[in-house]
Design a protein around this motif. Structure first.
Motif, PDB file in Angstrom:
ATOM      1  N   PRO A 144     150.333  32.827 108.997  1.00 34.36           N
ATOM      2  CA  PRO A 144     150.593  34.277 108.945  1.00 34.36           C
ATOM      3  C   PRO A 144     149.338  35.134 109.087  1.00 34.36           C
ATOM      4  CG  PRO A 144     150.900  33.249 106.794  1.00 34.36           C
ATOM      5  CD  PRO A 144     150.754  32.141 107.768  1.00 34.36           C
ATOM      6  N   ALA A 145     148.151  34.584 108.828  1.00 34.40           N
ATOM      7  CA  ALA A 145     146.912  35.358 108.932  1.00 34.40           C
ATOM      8  C   ALA A 145     146.238  35.183 110.294  1.00 34.40           C
ATOM      9  CB  ALA A 145     145.948  34.956 107.820  1.00 34.40           C
ATOM     10  N   ALA A 146     146.868  34.481 111.209  1.00 30.23           N
ATOM     11  CA  ALA A 146     146.256  34.233 112.516  1.00 30.23           C
ATOM     12  C   ALA A 146     146.088  35.529 113.299  1.00 30.23           C
ATOM     13  CB  ALA A 146     147.097  33.246 113.315  1.00 30.23           C
ATOM     14  N   LYS A 147     145.004  35.597 114.081  1.00 30.96           N
ATOM     15  CA  LYS A 147     144.716  36.741 114.946  1.00 30.96           C
ATOM     16  C   LYS A 147     144.372  36.189 116.335  1.00 30.96           C
ATOM     17  CE  LYS A 147     144.579  39.779 111.465  1.00 30.96           C
ATOM     18  NZ  LYS A 147     145.522  40.904 111.304  1.00 30.96           N
ATOM     19  N   LEU A 148     145.046  36.694 117.353  1.00 31.15           N
ATOM     20  CA  LEU A 148     144.848  36.191 118.705  1.00 31.15           C
ATOM     21  C   LEU A 148     144.561  37.341 119.659  1.00 31.15           C
ATOM     22  CD1 LEU A 148     147.288  34.386 117.231  1.00 31.15           C
ATOM     23  CD2 LEU A 148     147.124  33.126 119.365  1.00 31.15           C
ATOM     24  N   GLY A 149     143.644  37.120 120.604  1.00 30.41           N
ATOM     25  CA  GLY A 149     143.339  38.154 121.583  1.00 30.41           C
ATOM     26  C   GLY A 149     142.153  37.747 122.441  1.00 30.41           C
ATOM     27  N   ASP A 150     141.673  38.703 123.223  1.00 29.21           N
ATOM     28  CA  ASP A 150     140.532  38.435 124.104  1.00 29.21           C
ATOM     29  C   ASP A 150     139.452  39.475 123.857  1.00 29.21           C
ATOM     30  OD1 ASP A 150     138.835  37.502 126.032  1.00 29.21           O
ATOM     31  OD2 ASP A 150     139.893  38.441 127.701  1.00 29.21           O
ATOM     32  N   THR A 151     138.326  39.036 123.297  1.00 27.31           N
ATOM     33  CA  THR A 151     137.224  39.938 122.978  1.00 27.31           C
ATOM     34  C   THR A 151     136.094  39.870 123.997  1.00 27.31           C
ATOM     35  OG1 THR A 151     136.298  38.183 121.578  1.00 27.31           O
ATOM     36  CG2 THR A 151     137.690  39.839 120.503  1.00 27.31           C
ATOM     37  N   SER A 152     136.305  39.161 125.102  1.00 21.54           N
ATOM     38  CA  SER A 152     135.218  38.934 126.065  1.00 21.54           C
ATOM     39  C   SER A 152     134.600  40.241 126.553  1.00 21.54           C
ATOM     40  CB  SER A 152     135.740  38.127 127.259  1.00 21.54           C
ATOM     41  OG  SER A 152     136.295  36.898 126.850  1.00 21.54           O
ATOM     42  N   ASN A 153     135.453  41.185 126.986  1.00 24.33           N
ATOM     43  CA  ASN A 153     134.941  42.429 127.567  1.00 24.33           C
ATOM     44  C   ASN A 153     134.171  43.286 126.577  1.00 24.33           C
ATOM     45  OD1 ASN A 153     136.669  43.843 130.402  1.00 24.33           O
ATOM     46  ND2 ASN A 153     136.192  41.688 130.037  1.00 24.33           N
ATOM     47  N   ARG A 154     134.374  43.051 125.313  1.00 24.68           N
ATOM     48  CA  ARG A 154     133.625  43.785 124.287  1.00 24.68           C
ATOM     49  C   ARG A 154     132.130  43.541 124.460  1.00 24.68           C
ATOM     50  NH1 ARG A 154     134.009  42.646 117.727  1.00 24.68           N
ATOM     51  NH2 ARG A 154     132.398  44.141 117.107  1.00 24.68           N
ATOM     52  N   PHE A 155     131.772  42.369 124.958  1.00 31.72           N
ATOM     53  CA  PHE A 155     130.371  42.006 125.155  1.00 31.72           C
ATOM     54  C   PHE A 155     129.991  42.002 126.633  1.00 31.72           C
ATOM     55  CE2 PHE A 155     131.990  39.940 121.328  1.00 31.72           C
ATOM     56  CZ  PHE A 155     131.117  40.432 120.368  1.00 31.72           C
ATOM     57  N   GLY A 156     130.847  42.589 127.471  1.00 31.70           N
ATOM     58  CA  GLY A 156     130.580  42.583 128.903  1.00 31.70           C
ATOM     59  C   GLY A 156     130.798  41.232 129.548  1.00 31.70           C
ATOM     60  N   LEU A 157     131.516  40.355 128.863  1.00 33.21           N
ATOM     61  CA  LEU A 157     131.768  39.007 129.358  1.00 33.21           C
ATOM     62  C   LEU A 157     133.165  38.914 129.955  1.00 33.21           C
ATOM     63  CD1 LEU A 157     130.160  37.091 126.348  1.00 33.21           C
ATOM     64  CD2 LEU A 157     129.150  37.492 128.613  1.00 33.21           C
ATOM     65  N   LEU A 158     133.533  37.718 130.436  1.00 32.73           N
ATOM     66  CA  LEU A 158     134.762  37.537 131.207  1.00 32.73           C
ATOM     67  C   LEU A 158     135.648  36.450 130.597  1.00 32.73           C
ATOM     68  CD1 LEU A 158     133.052  37.415 134.725  1.00 32.73           C
ATOM     69  CD2 LEU A 158     134.059  39.421 133.608  1.00 32.73           C
ATOM     70  N   PRO A 159     136.950  36.473 130.890  1.00 32.27           N
ATOM     71  CA  PRO A 159     137.841  35.383 130.464  1.00 32.27           C
ATOM     72  C   PRO A 159     137.701  34.200 131.416  1.00 32.27           C
ATOM     73  CG  PRO A 159     139.113  37.057 131.600  1.00 32.27           C
ATOM     74  CD  PRO A 159     137.694  37.583 131.520  1.00 32.27           C
ATOM     75  N   ASP A 160     136.545  33.519 131.351  1.00 30.17           N
ATOM     76  CA  ASP A 160     136.170  32.571 132.393  1.00 30.17           C
ATOM     77  C   ASP A 160     136.442  31.114 132.039  1.00 30.17           C
ATOM     78  OD1 ASP A 160     134.204  32.439 130.440  1.00 30.17           O
ATOM     79  OD2 ASP A 160     132.656  33.373 131.674  1.00 30.17           O
ATOM     80  N   GLU A 161     136.967  30.843 130.839  1.00 33.48           N
ATOM     81  CA  GLU A 161     137.265  29.455 130.476  1.00 33.48           C
ATOM     82  C   GLU A 161     138.610  28.981 131.030  1.00 33.48           C
ATOM     83  OE1 GLU A 161     134.878  31.192 126.966  1.00 33.48           O
ATOM     84  OE2 GLU A 161     136.550  31.827 128.247  1.00 33.48           O
ATOM     85  N   GLY A 162     139.316  29.874 131.711  1.00 28.40           N
ATOM     86  CA  GLY A 162     140.673  29.612 132.189  1.00 28.40           C
ATOM     87  C   GLY A 162     141.616  30.734 131.819  1.00 28.40           C
ATOM     88  N   GLY A 163     141.126  31.673 131.006  1.00 29.80           N
ATOM     89  CA  GLY A 163     141.973  32.758 130.529  1.00 29.80           C
ATOM     90  C   GLY A 163     142.487  33.675 131.620  1.00 29.80           C
ATOM     91  N   ALA A 164     141.696  33.891 132.683  1.00 33.79           N
ATOM     92  CA  ALA A 164     142.134  34.792 133.747  1.00 33.79           C
ATOM     93  C   ALA A 164     143.404  34.280 134.420  1.00 33.79           C
ATOM     94  CB  ALA A 164     141.024  34.969 134.786  1.00 33.79           C
ATOM     95  N   TRP A 165     143.672  32.993 134.357  1.00 30.52           N
ATOM     96  CA  TRP A 165     144.931  32.420 134.859  1.00 30.52           C
ATOM     97  C   TRP A 165     145.943  32.287 133.738  1.00 30.52           C
ATOM     98  CZ3 TRP A 165     148.411  28.512 134.199  1.00 30.52           C
ATOM     99  CH2 TRP A 165     149.256  28.208 135.274  1.00 30.52           C
ATOM    100  N   LEU A 166     145.508  31.773 132.585  1.00 27.04           N
ATOM    101  CA  LEU A 166     146.436  31.485 131.504  1.00 27.04           C
ATOM    102  C   LEU A 166     147.039  32.752 130.888  1.00 27.04           C
ATOM    103  CD1 LEU A 166     144.327  28.694 129.798  1.00 27.04           C
ATOM    104  CD2 LEU A 166     146.613  28.363 130.755  1.00 27.04           C
ATOM    105  N   PHE A 167     146.219  33.752 130.641  1.00 24.30           N
ATOM    106  CA  PHE A 167     146.722  34.950 129.962  1.00 24.30           C
ATOM    107  C   PHE A 167     147.878  35.598 130.728  1.00 24.30           C
ATOM    108  CE2 PHE A 167     142.189  35.685 128.076  1.00 24.30           C
ATOM    109  CZ  PHE A 167     142.324  34.557 127.293  1.00 24.30           C
ATOM    110  N   PRO A 168     147.732  35.932 132.016  1.00 25.16           N
ATOM    111  CA  PRO A 168     148.849  36.562 132.725  1.00 25.16           C
ATOM    112  C   PRO A 168     150.053  35.645 132.907  1.00 25.16           C
ATOM    113  CG  PRO A 168     147.013  36.181 134.227  1.00 25.16           C
ATOM    114  CD  PRO A 168     146.511  35.909 132.853  1.00 25.16           C
TER     115      PRO A 168
END
Length: 277
Positions: A144-168
């Motif tokens: 119940p305390a889990a938190k999920l999301g993408d913080t990459s852009n907060r640091f100017g970084l990218l979803p480059d581990e596979g997220g750009a395909w997996l997320f959408p």
């Protein structure tokens, strides 16, 4: 020493490997003080641990977890945990691309490609590359305390581990793009509605996850492996191609000893004893 014993006795600096239930493997990311953020060294150990699970026919289901209750994994470690490695990467031509190619990308890809099921057990944060890692697993059980999301852009970084395909593919293009561009983090109920979580566990998360994996491990291993392979291939193929895969798979599964055992067990009103043959 059996193969599963070898898995449990594997010597890693950033991981803990054990076999908590019969035929169930567990890999725990063990950097709790860094909220289990991954380093390049951890990705190398993860590749070895996942390969050990893949190649051991006695292990039939995998739990991927994070040590402690603060995080499953918060993505790549942006601190100074590997200064010499970071210097080499920055100095080398195409170094950062090669680091990703040889680091976390193959871990996520192998979890999807492997023909045995895996479950991410999520306590706390699973963000950025940690979310990609969780989505590389077939199932995601979250407390119940889990938190999920993408913080990459907060640091100017990218979803480059596979997220750009997996997320959408999991959330839909517009929701995934919004999450990444605005570096959003969701509570577990929202993550469940978006499809990022398979099941919210309000009780004992570890017990529920292990029991689920034990149930998976009790099914006919050959049928489980072929079913996952067929469905994973179907995600990137046409309906007609999927039918062709099914025709090939039944030529392997239907003559198997496990089918005869299951049929006999049904007639004798007992639980089948599957051997994976």
């Amino acid at each position: 020493m059996s193969a599963s014993t070898a898995f449990a006795n594997a010597d890693f600096e950033t991981l803990i490997c054990d076999v908590p239930r019969p035929h169930v493997a567990r890999i725990t990311l063990n950097r709790p003080k860094a909220m289990n953020a991954y380093t390049f060294a951890m990705t190398q150990e993860l590749q070895r641990a996942v390969a050990c699970y893949r190649d051991d026919d006695d292990l039939r289901a995998l739990v991927l977890a994070g040590a402690g209750d603060r995080a499953f994994c918060t993505g790549g470690d942006i601190g100074d945990s590997e200064p010499e490695h970071r210097e080499r990467v920055q100095r080398a031509p195409m170094g950062m691309g090669r680091e990703m190619r040889d680091g976390m990308q193959p871990v996520v890809a192998e979890l999807r490609r492997i023909d045995k099921p895996s479950v991410a057990m999520i306590q706390g944060y699973a963000v950025a590359g940690g979310l990609a890692l969780a989505l590389g697993c077939d199932f995601r059980f979250a407390g119940p305390a889990a938190k999920l999301g993408d913080t990459s852009n907060r640091f100017g970084l990218l979803p480059d581990e596979g997220g750009a395909w997996l997320f959408p593919h999991v959330m839909g293009y517009d929701k995934a793009l919004k999450m990444s561009l605005l570096h959003e983090i969701y509570d577990v109920e929202t993550a469940f509605r978006l499809g990022l979580v398979t099941e919210i566990v309000s009780g004992n998360l570890e017990e529920r996850t292990l029991s689920f994996c034990e149930a998976l491990a009790g099914k006919a291993p050959l049928a489980v492996r072929l079913t996952k392979t067929m469905m994973m291939r179907a995600l990137d193929s046409t309906y007609q191609s999927s039918l062709g895969d099914a025709q090939l798979a039944v030529m392997i599964a239907n003559p198997a000893d496990d089918v005869r055992e299951a049929t006999q067990a049904f007639r004798e009103k007992r639980a089948p004893r599957f051997k994976g043959r």
